[in-house]
Write a protein that holds these residues in place. Structure first.
Motif, PDB file in Angstrom:
ATOM      1  N   TRP A  28      -4.016  15.674  -3.288  1.00 32.63           N
ATOM      2  CA  TRP A  28      -3.616  14.300  -3.555  1.00 32.63           C
ATOM      3  C   TRP A  28      -2.430  13.875  -2.688  1.00 32.63           C
ATOM      4  O   TRP A  28      -2.414  12.770  -2.137  1.00 32.63           O
ATOM      5  CB  TRP A  28      -3.260  14.137  -5.036  1.00 32.63           C
ATOM      6  N   SER A  29      -1.450  14.742  -2.558  1.00 34.47           N
ATOM      7  CA  SER A  29      -0.246  14.408  -1.797  1.00 34.47           C
ATOM      8  C   SER A  29      -0.572  14.153  -0.328  1.00 34.47           C
ATOM      9  O   SER A  29      -0.113  13.175   0.266  1.00 34.47           O
ATOM     10  CB  SER A  29       0.787  15.525  -1.922  1.00 34.47           C
ATOM     11  N   ILE A  71       0.838  -1.209   0.000  1.00 31.13           N
ATOM     12  CA  ILE A  71       0.000   0.000   0.000  1.00 31.13           C
ATOM     13  C   ILE A  71       0.866   1.249   0.000  1.00 31.13           C
ATOM     14  O   ILE A  71       0.593   2.217  -0.729  1.00 31.13           O
ATOM     15  CB  ILE A  71      -0.951  -0.009   1.216  1.00 31.13           C
ATOM     16  N   MET A  72       1.925   1.244   0.808  1.00 32.00           N
ATOM     17  CA  MET A  72       2.797   2.418   0.864  1.00 32.00           C
ATOM     18  C   MET A  72       3.511   2.639  -0.461  1.00 32.00           C
ATOM     19  O   MET A  72       3.708   3.781  -0.887  1.00 32.00           O
ATOM     20  CB  MET A  72       3.794   2.268   2.019  1.00 32.00           C
ATOM     21  N   ILE A  83      -2.574   8.129   4.112  1.00 33.49           N
ATOM     22  CA  ILE A  83      -2.721   6.676   3.971  1.00 33.49           C
ATOM     23  C   ILE A  83      -1.409   5.976   4.342  1.00 33.49           C
ATOM     24  O   ILE A  83      -1.408   4.920   4.997  1.00 33.49           O
ATOM     25  CB  ILE A  83      -3.144   6.313   2.534  1.00 33.49           C
ATOM     26  N   ILE A  84      -0.292   6.569   3.951  1.00 32.18           N
ATOM     27  CA  ILE A  84       1.014   6.016   4.336  1.00 32.18           C
ATOM     28  C   ILE A  84       1.162   6.038   5.854  1.00 32.18           C
ATOM     29  O   ILE A  84       1.693   5.089   6.455  1.00 32.18           O
ATOM     30  CB  ILE A  84       2.151   6.808   3.662  1.00 32.18           C
ATOM     31  N   THR A 138      -3.456  13.332   0.945  1.00 34.64           N
ATOM     32  CA  THR A 138      -4.267  12.114   1.043  1.00 34.64           C
ATOM     33  C   THR A 138      -3.394  10.864   1.024  1.00 34.64           C
ATOM     34  O   THR A 138      -3.539   9.964   1.871  1.00 34.64           O
ATOM     35  CB  THR A 138      -5.286  12.053  -0.109  1.00 34.64           C
ATOM     36  N   PHE A 139      -2.484  10.805   0.075  1.00 32.00           N
ATOM     37  CA  PHE A 139      -1.606   9.633  -0.019  1.00 32.00           C
ATOM     38  C   PHE A 139      -0.673   9.543   1.198  1.00 32.00           C
ATOM     39  O   PHE A 139      -0.418   8.438   1.703  1.00 32.00           O
ATOM     40  CB  PHE A 139      -0.790   9.698  -1.306  1.00 32.00           C
ATOM     41  N   GLY A 141       1.478   7.117  -6.288  1.00 35.93           N
ATOM     42  CA  GLY A 141       0.382   8.052  -6.483  1.00 35.93           C
ATOM     43  C   GLY A 141       0.823   9.499  -6.339  1.00 35.93           C
ATOM     44  O   GLY A 141       0.402  10.370  -7.114  1.00 35.93           O
ATOM     45  N   ILE A 142       1.696   9.769  -5.356  1.00 36.52           N
ATOM     46  CA  ILE A 142       2.231  11.122  -5.204  1.00 36.52           C
ATOM     47  C   ILE A 142       3.043  11.503  -6.434  1.00 36.52           C
ATOM     48  O   ILE A 142       2.939  12.629  -6.950  1.00 36.52           O
ATOM     49  CB  ILE A 142       3.094  11.224  -3.926  1.00 36.52           C
ATOM     50  N   SER A 178      -0.886   3.209   7.268  1.00 37.39           N
ATOM     51  CA  SER A 178      -0.212   1.947   6.927  1.00 37.39           C
ATOM     52  C   SER A 178       1.052   1.761   7.743  1.00 37.39           C
ATOM     53  O   SER A 178       1.371   0.644   8.170  1.00 37.39           O
ATOM     54  CB  SER A 178       0.116   1.921   5.428  1.00 37.39           C
ATOM     55  N   CYS A 196       1.020   4.285  -2.741  1.00 38.62           N
ATOM     56  CA  CYS A 196       0.789   5.692  -2.373  1.00 38.62           C
ATOM     57  C   CYS A 196       1.948   6.574  -2.828  1.00 38.62           C
ATOM     58  O   CYS A 196       1.730   7.707  -3.296  1.00 38.62           O
ATOM     59  CB  CYS A 196       0.581   5.813  -0.867  1.00 38.62           C
TER      60      CYS A 196
END
Length: 443
Positions: A113-114, A93-94, A120-121, A116-117, A100-101, A124, A97
């Motif tokens: 977006w940054s 997941i990390m 999530i990191i 948010t990701f 994603g960044i 996680s 993410c």
């Protein structure tokens, strides 16, 4: 008999010591990497993207919130699947993410977006941290844990090289080549995503697979029982209020300092900073500072194991507080000589490593009870809450009073460290290592 076996009391014992070295280094390197990205690399990234110090410190402070809920997140880890499963899942997941960044950093809504990701990191990373802690305690032999303590800490801290020093150095060089910031940092985050994915693949191969899948249902009331047991065991300890105050207050000045010091080093002179380039910051903070911090932790651990915490407590408290005066000097005289800046950072980081060692030793001492892992999670939640509130609006404060007065304020607040350390019931035996409990005959 296999070559990696030996005879103890006539019984062949597998060479577990050699097996640990297959997965311990990469596992603890991976454990520290997300925290370096969240707490250090992200600040440099936001600074290069043009954000103010107030916005940077406020944004990055939110990444401590999942750590506050670490005890509850830990119940998810032990309630579903195995520890190995959670380690690999969170690393995957990390990695996604970070990719994603990298993909969204050139978008117009890159900030949303940054963050948010990165959040999530952070979630996680908390699950990942709990899974590794419980996996290590289950897989390792008790007699080896003390011997591996230093090596685990070193590999954990070396993640600053992979997560801070190398990435921002690459980013600085790419900024010079490309003459643009966003595509350069996109490449950096693609590299970090690749690194995390590679480490996940490595863990897939190296982590022991013969794991007993013990599940404790989340709604079984076990957390409530653990909380009751921990509360009962804590309140009967002498000076438990002083210990809680120490865990909460001791790192407040450090929490203020470490948020602003990288921004001070990279900020232009017009803002009161030293105007280091990203490459120079990678050398000063990510490389030289990291090795000085590791040296401080190692020497501090050695001294406490040999003589106990009480003998060296005040030396370590002075180590984490007094060197902050060097940044007052840097902010007043606008020192541009890289060697002098490195010397100041080395002294400050070495002292910080020793002071943080004293804090961790006392934290571990306070969590020795019937449920040490759960208690440790509660203690780290207190620490995370302290770091959260100490850094929430620090950037806004610095913008209003300037770097000079800010570092002077942090230096004066060092009195909080002395006061909180004065009241803890530390003894001669606190932290001292008893080697006889690790004799092979005890197995």
């Amino acid at each position: 008999m296999q070559e990696n076996q030996k005879i103890i009391n006539g019984i062949p014992i597998a060479g577990q010591w050699q097996d640990y070295w297959r997965w311990l280094p990469s596992l603890y390197m991976t454990r520290g990497l997300p925290y370096v990205i969240l707490m250090m690399t992200s600040m440099v990234f936001f600074n290069r993207m043009g954000m103010s110090n107030g916005a940077i410190t406020l944004t990055t402070s939110w990444f401590f919130v999942p750590l506050i809920f670490r005890p509850l997140l830990g119940r998810i880890v032990i309630g579903y699947k195995s520890k190995r499963f959670w380690i690999l899942l969170t690393e995957f997941i990390m990695a996604l993410c970070l990719a994603g960044i990298a993909h969204t950093v050139t978008f117009s809504h890159w900030f949303t977006w940054s963050v948010t990701f990165l959040m999530i990191i952070a979630v996680s990373a908390s699950l990942h941290d709990v899974a590794i802690e419980r996996f290590y305690k289950k897989e390792s032999k008790r007699r080896y844990r003390s011997a591996f303590f230093d090596s685990r800490a070193v590999f954990y801290l070396l993640s600053a090289l992979a997560g801070l020093a190398i990435p921002i150095t690459i980013a600085g060089n790419l900024e010079v080549i490309n003459r643009t910031v966003r595509p350069s940092w996109a490449m950096v985050f693609w590299s970090l995503a690749t690194l995390m994915f590679g480490l996940m693949v490595l863990q897939t191969v190296l982590l022991p697979k013969k794991e007993v899948d013990v599940r404790l249902p989340i709604w079984s009331g076990l957390t409530r029982k653990w909380w009751s047991d921990v509360k009962s065991s804590v309140v009967i300890q002498p000076g438990y209020v002083a210990s809680l105050c120490f865990l909460f207050c001791f790192l407040i000045p450090e929490g203020m300092f470490f948020r602003v010091s990288p921004l001070f080093l990279i900020d232009p002179g017009s803002n009161g900073g030293i105007a280091l380039s990203p490459q120079e910051l990678g050398l000063v903070q990510g490389t030289v500072g990291t090795f000085a911090f590791i040296a401080g932790c190692s020497i501090g651990t050695m001294l406490i194991r040999r003589d106990g915490l009480k003998r060296w407590l005040w030396v370590f408290v002075m180590g984490i507080t007094l060197p902050k005066a060097l940044f007052i000097y840097l902010s007043y005289y606008f020192v541009s000589t890289l060697s002098i800046i490195n010397i100041c950072v080395i002294i400050e980081q070495f002292g910080c490593g020793m002071g943080l060692t004293a804090y961790v030793i006392w934290l571990v001492h306070c969590t020795k009870n019937e449920h040490p892992t759960f208690t440790y999670s509660l203690a780290t939640a207190i620490t995370s809450f302290s770091m959260l509130i100490s850094g929430w609006f620090i950037g806004l404060l610095q913008e209003n009073i300037g770097y000079r007065h800010f570092f002077l304020l942090v230096f004066l607040l060092g009195i909080v460290c002395f006061i909180s350390a004065y009241f803890i019931p530390v003894t001669e035996e606190t932290g001292r290592q008893r080697l006889q409990q690790y004799k092979p005959d005890a197995v």
